[in-house]
Design a protein around this motif. Structure first.
Motif, PDB file in Angstrom:
ATOM      1  N   UNK A  22       0.797  -1.225   0.000  1.00  0.00           N
ATOM      2  CA  UNK A  22       0.000   0.000   0.000  1.00  0.00           C
ATOM      3  C   UNK A  22       0.834   1.282   0.000  1.00  0.00           C
ATOM      4  N   UNK A  23       2.156   1.160   0.174  1.00  0.00           N
ATOM      5  CA  UNK A  23       3.040   2.335   0.180  1.00  0.00           C
ATOM      6  C   UNK A  23       2.562   3.411   1.153  1.00  0.00           C
ATOM      7  N   UNK A  24       2.349   2.990   2.370  1.00  0.00           N
ATOM      8  CA  UNK A  24       1.842   3.894   3.392  1.00  0.00           C
ATOM      9  C   UNK A  24       2.857   4.978   3.729  1.00  0.00           C
ATOM     10  N   UNK A  25       2.362   6.155   4.061  1.00  0.00           N
ATOM     11  CA  UNK A  25       3.219   7.242   4.524  1.00  0.00           C
ATOM     12  C   UNK A  25       3.276   7.297   6.048  1.00  0.00           C
ATOM     13  N   UNK A  26       2.205   6.856   6.699  1.00  0.00           N
ATOM     14  CA  UNK A  26       2.144   6.879   8.155  1.00  0.00           C
ATOM     15  C   UNK A  26       2.527   5.506   8.712  1.00  0.00           C
ATOM     16  N   UNK A  27       3.168   5.505   9.865  1.00  0.00           N
ATOM     17  CA  UNK A  27       3.619   4.260  10.489  1.00  0.00           C
ATOM     18  C   UNK A  27       2.442   3.471  11.042  1.00  0.00           C
ATOM     19  N   UNK A  28       2.268   2.203  10.656  1.00  0.00           N
ATOM     20  CA  UNK A  28       1.209   1.378  11.265  1.00  0.00           C
ATOM     21  C   UNK A  28       1.566   1.075  12.720  1.00  0.00           C
ATOM     22  N   UNK A 148      -3.347   4.463   9.088  1.00  0.00           N
ATOM     23  CA  UNK A 148      -3.745   5.728   8.469  1.00  0.00           C
ATOM     24  C   UNK A 148      -3.392   5.657   6.988  1.00  0.00           C
ATOM     25  N   UNK A 149      -4.358   5.951   6.131  1.00  0.00           N
ATOM     26  CA  UNK A 149      -4.134   5.802   4.694  1.00  0.00           C
ATOM     27  C   UNK A 149      -5.121   6.659   3.926  1.00  0.00           C
ATOM     28  N   UNK A 150      -4.848   6.822   2.634  1.00  0.00           N
ATOM     29  CA  UNK A 150      -5.735   7.576   1.749  1.00  0.00           C
ATOM     30  C   UNK A 150      -6.954   6.727   1.402  1.00  0.00           C
ATOM     31  N   UNK A 151      -8.024   7.343   0.871  1.00  0.00           N
ATOM     32  CA  UNK A 151      -9.179   6.546   0.450  1.00  0.00           C
ATOM     33  C   UNK A 151      -8.828   5.446  -0.549  1.00  0.00           C
ATOM     34  N   UNK A 152      -7.915   5.718  -1.492  1.00  0.00           N
ATOM     35  CA  UNK A 152      -7.530   4.704  -2.464  1.00  0.00           C
ATOM     36  C   UNK A 152      -6.849   3.519  -1.807  1.00  0.00           C
ATOM     37  N   UNK A 153      -5.953   3.783  -0.876  1.00  0.00           N
ATOM     38  CA  UNK A 153      -5.284   2.712  -0.145  1.00  0.00           C
ATOM     39  C   UNK A 153      -6.277   1.929   0.718  1.00  0.00           C
ATOM     40  N   UNK A 154      -7.200   2.657   1.352  1.00  0.00           N
ATOM     41  CA  UNK A 154      -8.201   1.992   2.187  1.00  0.00           C
ATOM     42  C   UNK A 154      -9.097   1.082   1.358  1.00  0.00           C
ATOM     43  N   UNK A 156      -8.412  -0.558  -1.360  1.00  0.00           N
ATOM     44  CA  UNK A 156      -7.721  -1.803  -1.689  1.00  0.00           C
ATOM     45  C   UNK A 156      -7.564  -2.701  -0.461  1.00  0.00           C
ATOM     46  N   UNK A 157      -7.333  -2.112   0.708  1.00  0.00           N
ATOM     47  CA  UNK A 157      -7.268  -2.922   1.925  1.00  0.00           C
ATOM     48  C   UNK A 157      -8.612  -3.601   2.190  1.00  0.00           C
ATOM     49  N   UNK A 239       0.245   2.008  -6.372  1.00  0.00           N
ATOM     50  CA  UNK A 239      -0.732   3.042  -6.734  1.00  0.00           C
ATOM     51  C   UNK A 239      -1.576   2.635  -7.935  1.00  0.00           C
ATOM     52  N   UNK A 240      -2.746   3.221  -8.030  1.00  0.00           N
ATOM     53  CA  UNK A 240      -3.692   2.902  -9.090  1.00  0.00           C
ATOM     54  C   UNK A 240      -3.473   3.885 -10.240  1.00  0.00           C
ATOM     55  N   UNK A 241      -2.919   3.437 -11.361  1.00  0.00           N
ATOM     56  CA  UNK A 241      -2.663   4.372 -12.470  1.00  0.00           C
ATOM     57  C   UNK A 241      -3.962   4.774 -13.159  1.00  0.00           C
ATOM     58  N   UNK A 242      -4.130   6.061 -13.373  1.00  0.00           N
ATOM     59  CA  UNK A 242      -5.338   6.559 -14.033  1.00  0.00           C
ATOM     60  C   UNK A 242      -5.239   6.355 -15.542  1.00  0.00           C
TER      61      UNK A 242
END
Length: 265
Positions: A22-28, A148-154, A156-157, A239-242
Motif C-alpha cells: 500500500x506504500x503507506x506514509x504513516x507508520x502502522x 492511516x491511509x488515503x481513500x484509495x489505499x483503504x 484496496x485494503x 498506486x492505481x494508475x489513471x
C-alpha cells in the motif's frame, strides 16, 4: 508471515508487507489494553507523557514519531477520548451532552443523542493502554492495529479483506469524536472499523487532510494483506494508475474481465 501460535506474529514482516503493498506514509501502530499500569510500564522502551494530552495526540506520537507510548486516565486532558477508550467512566456527565451543546450541536438533546450513539469500551475493564509501531515488535499481541491511509489505499485494503469470506462492511460516522468509530468500535467489538477522522484528530492529532483511519484486529489485518497479495497478482495494486476519462478502456478491461469485455479490433 508464519506464526508460532495463533496470537504471535512477525510484526516486522507484516509491517513490511503492508507498506510494500500500500506504500503507506504513516507508520502502522498497534494498541493494547493492560489490566494494570505496571504491566503497561513493563513494555520495552515505553514512554510516559510528561503533560496531559488528548489520546489522539498520544496515538500521533507513535504514528508520526515512532514512539512507544503508555497511557492512563491521569495522562489525558479531557474525558471525551478517555471515556471512549474506556479509561474514564461513561457517567451521567459524559452522556448529558452539556460539553458539546452549542459547540458541535444546536441543542442539548442533539448533543446528548450524539454521546449515546458513540461506540465505547466499557469502563473498568482495564487500567492502561500502550501504543507502539508494529515493526518495533514491542507489543507482541496488540488488541488492534491502526492504519492511516488515503481513500484509495483503504479501498484496496477493504478489497483484500473481502477476497475470502466476502462481507459487506457498514461503518459509522459519528462526526466529532470519530475515534469512537475507529479504536472505540474496534476495541469494543473486535471487528475492523473504518473512520473519517474528526476535527480534533486533525487539529490536535496531526491527521492529514487526505487520511482515513482503519482500526483492525491483527488476524483481520493479516487476512487483508493476504488478499492484497492475491489482488496484486491480478494487476490490481497500489498506486492505481489513471487511464484517463476519455480513453478507450476495453484494452485494460479485457484482460481482467475476458468474458465480459471484448477489445476493439
Amino acid at each position: 508471515m508464519e506464526t508460532t501460535s495463533q496470537t504471535q506474529y512477525d510484526w516486522k514482516v507484516i509491517a513490511a508487507n503492508l507498506n510494500e503493498l500500500l506504500r503507506l506514509k504513516a507508520t502502522p501502530v498497534g494498541m493494547k489494553k493492560f489490566s494494570t499500569k505496571a504491566e503497561m510500564e513493563a513494555v520495552p522502551k515505553i514512554r510516559r507523557p510528561d503533560k496531559r494530552y488528548l489520546l489522539d495526540q498520544l496515538v500521533a506520537q507513535s504514528v508520526r514519531l515512532g514512539w512507544t507510548m503508555g497511557v492512563t486516565a491521569d495522562d489525558l486532558a479531557m474525558k471525551q477520548c478517555g471515556a471512549i477508550a474506556g479509561l474514564m467512566p461513561q457517567d451521567d456527565d459524559f452522556y448529558s451532552g452539556e460539553a458539546m451543546d452549542g459547540v458541535w450541536f444546536g441543542t442539548r438533546e442533539d448533543s446528548a443523542a450524539h454521546q449515546k450513539s458513540l461506540d465505547v469500551v466499557p469502563y473498568g475493564s482495564y487500567e492502561a493502554l500502550a501504543i507502539s509501531p508494529l515493526a518495533a515488535g514491542r507489543i507482541e499481541n496488540p488488541d488492534i492495529c491502526l492504519i492511516y491511509a488515503t481513500p484509495g489505499q483503504m479501498m484496496l485494503l477493504i478489497n483484500g479483506l473481502q477476497w475470502v469470506g466476502f462481507k459487506k462492511f457498514e461503518w459509522s460516522v459519528s462526526g466529532e469524536s470519530a475515534c469512537a468509530d475507529s479504536w472505540g468500535k474496534a476495541l469494543a467489538t473486535g471487528e475492523p472499523s473504518l473512520s473519517i477522522p474528526c476535527y480534533a484528530e486533525r487539529r490536535f492529532g496531526g491527521v492529514l487532510d487526505e487520511e482515513m483511519l482503519m482500526a483492525i484486529p491483527p488476524q483481520d489485518l493479516i487476512k487483508g494483506i493476504e488478499g492484497l497479495k492475491k489482488l496484486s497478482k491480478n494487476g490490481l495494486r497500489y498506486p492505481i494508475p489513471a487511464v484517463g476519462i476519455q480513453s478507450d478502456t476495453t484494452e485494460y478491461l479485457a484482460p481482467i474481465y475476458p468474458e465480459w469485455v471484448k477489445p476493439n479490433k
